[in-house]
Scaffold this motif. Sequence first.
Motif, short mmCIF file in Angstrom:
data_model
loop_
_atom_site.label_atom_id
_atom_site.label_comp_id
_atom_site.label_asym_id
_atom_site.label_seq_id
_atom_site.Cartn_x
_atom_site.Cartn_y
_atom_site.Cartn_z
N LYS A 53 0.36 79.37 -28.84
CA LYS A 53 -0.69 78.62 -29.56
C LYS A 53 -0.58 78.88 -31.07
O LYS A 53 -0.60 77.94 -31.88
N GLU A 90 -22.17 78.14 -44.57
CA GLU A 90 -21.17 77.05 -44.57
C GLU A 90 -21.92 75.74 -44.50
O GLU A 90 -22.09 75.16 -43.45
N LYS A 110 -17.24 80.09 -48.06
CA LYS A 110 -17.17 81.35 -47.31
C LYS A 110 -16.36 82.40 -48.08
O LYS A 110 -16.74 83.58 -48.14
N LYS A 160 -10.51 84.58 -33.85
CA LYS A 160 -9.75 84.18 -35.04
C LYS A 160 -9.15 85.39 -35.72
O LYS A 160 -8.01 85.36 -36.17
N PHE A 162 -19.80 77.33 -26.87
CA PHE A 162 -18.55 76.58 -26.74
C PHE A 162 -18.65 75.64 -25.53
O PHE A 162 -18.17 74.50 -25.56
N PHE A 217 -10.49 79.92 -27.18
CA PHE A 217 -11.93 79.76 -27.41
C PHE A 217 -12.21 78.31 -27.79
O PHE A 217 -11.30 77.48 -27.87
N GLY A 218 -13.48 78.04 -28.06
CA GLY A 218 -13.87 76.71 -28.55
C GLY A 218 -13.44 75.60 -27.61
O GLY A 218 -13.64 75.67 -26.39
N TYR A 219 -12.82 74.60 -28.19
CA TYR A 219 -12.42 73.41 -27.43
C TYR A 219 -11.06 73.58 -26.74
O TYR A 219 -10.52 72.61 -26.20
N ASP A 220 -10.48 74.78 -26.76
CA ASP A 220 -9.14 75.00 -26.21
C ASP A 220 -8.93 74.43 -24.80
O ASP A 220 -7.87 73.84 -24.54
N ASP A 261 -11.36 80.48 -43.54
CA ASP A 261 -10.84 79.23 -43.00
C ASP A 261 -11.97 78.39 -42.46
O ASP A 261 -13.04 78.91 -42.11
N ASP A 262 -11.74 77.12 -42.40
CA ASP A 262 -12.70 76.23 -41.74
C ASP A 262 -11.90 75.21 -40.96
O ASP A 262 -10.88 74.69 -41.44
N THR A 263 -12.37 74.95 -39.75
CA THR A 263 -11.62 74.07 -38.85
C THR A 263 -12.51 72.98 -38.31
O THR A 263 -13.69 73.21 -38.06
N HIS A 296 -3.11 74.30 -35.57
CA HIS A 296 -3.68 74.02 -36.89
C HIS A 296 -3.78 75.29 -37.74
O HIS A 296 -3.28 75.37 -38.84
N ARG A 297 -4.44 76.32 -37.15
CA ARG A 297 -4.63 77.55 -37.93
C ARG A 297 -3.29 78.24 -38.16
O ARG A 297 -3.02 78.75 -39.24
N SER A 312 -17.94 70.69 -36.03
CA SER A 312 -17.45 71.02 -34.68
C SER A 312 -18.17 72.19 -34.03
O SER A 312 -18.40 72.19 -32.82
N ALA A 313 -18.55 73.19 -34.82
CA ALA A 313 -19.21 74.36 -34.24
C ALA A 313 -20.60 74.00 -33.72
O ALA A 313 -21.06 74.54 -32.71
P1 IMP Z 1 -14.64 77.11 -37.72
O1 IMP Z 1 -15.49 76.43 -38.71
O2 IMP Z 1 -13.28 77.40 -38.22
O3 IMP Z 1 -15.31 78.32 -37.13
O4 IMP Z 1 -14.41 76.14 -36.50
C1 IMP Z 1 -15.44 75.27 -36.08
C2 IMP Z 1 -15.41 75.07 -34.60
O5 IMP Z 1 -14.18 74.43 -34.24
C3 IMP Z 1 -15.45 76.35 -33.77
O6 IMP Z 1 -16.75 76.75 -33.49
C4 IMP Z 1 -14.75 75.93 -32.50
O7 IMP Z 1 -15.64 75.29 -31.66
C5 IMP Z 1 -13.73 74.92 -33.01
N1 IMP Z 1 -12.43 75.55 -33.18
C6 IMP Z 1 -11.91 76.12 -34.29
N2 IMP Z 1 -10.68 76.59 -34.06
C7 IMP Z 1 -10.42 76.31 -32.76
C8 IMP Z 1 -9.30 76.57 -31.92
O8 IMP Z 1 -8.28 77.16 -32.29
N3 IMP Z 1 -9.39 76.12 -30.66
C9 IMP Z 1 -10.50 75.47 -30.18
N4 IMP Z 1 -11.56 75.25 -30.91
C10 IMP Z 1 -11.53 75.65 -32.20
#
Ligand code: IMP
Length: 195
Positions: free
Chosen positions: A174, A41, A53, A13, A95, A151-154, A68-70, A179-180, A85-86
Motif C-alpha cells: 500500500k 483543520e 496543521k 498514518k 470509519f 484504516f478509513g476507506y481502505d 498531511d491532508d487527504t 496517495h500518501r 472525507s473524515a
Molecule cells: P486526513 O485528513 O488525512 O486525516 O484524511 C481524511 C480521511 O480520509 C480520513 O479520516 C480517512 O477516512 C480517509 N483516509 C485518509 N487516508 C486514507 C487511507 O490511506 N486509506 C483510507 N482512507 C483514508
Amino acid sequence: MKELVFATNNKHKLQEVSEMLNGIVKIHSLAEIGLSGDIPETADTLDGNALQKAQWVFERTGMSCFADDTGLEVDALDGRPGVYSARYAGEHCSFDDNINKMLAEMDGKTNRKACFRTVICLIDKEEKKPLFFEGRVDGVILTERYGKEGFGYDPIFMPDHFAVSFAEMPLEVKNHISHRGRAVAKLVEHLKNNK
Ligand code: IMP
C-alpha cells in the motif's frame, strides 16, 4: 540526521509514514514532544488544511514539521467527500459510518471511479516558505468491504491495476502505490537533496 515533527494524531498514518522516512529523517510524534489537543483543520482545500496543521505545530514548537491532508474524491459524487472525507457521515463519525454512507450513496452507480489525493505541507525552520508535495492514486469504490488491514476507506477502495482492496494489501505494498506514499516519496526526494 534532520528531525521533523509529524503533525498527526492518527497512529496508522504515523506508522505508515515513519516506515517510509526510516533512515532519512528522525520523526517525532506529537505525543513525543508533549503536544496534545485537536489540531484545527477548518480550511476548504487539502492544501489549506495541511498548511493549517503544520503551522499549528510550528507556532507551538519552532521545530521543523510537516502535516498531511487527504481526501477521497468520487467521480459519481462530483468529487465528494473530498476535503470532508473524515466527517463524511457527520461530526465524530467512525470509519465504519463513513463506509456505510459511501456504500449507500454509491448503491446502483455504474461509474465507480475515485481517487485518493494527499497534500503534504513541510515547514522547514531553515526555509522561508512552506513547501507542498502532492500524491494521488486512482481506483474504484467496491460494492462491499474486503480485508482488515489499514484504516478509513481502505476496505472499499481498490487501486487501478490491482485485484484487491487497500485493506487486503500488506502495508509495504500500500505504501508503495498509495496517495500518501507518493506524496511522501516527493517529500523524501526533497529532504535527500536538502540535507
Ligand atoms: P486526513 O485528513 O488525512 O486525516 O484524511 C481524511 C480521511 O480520509 C480520513 O479520516 C480517512 O477516512 C480517509 N483516509 C485518509 N487516508 C486514507 C487511507 O490511506 N486509506 C483510507 N482512507 C483514508
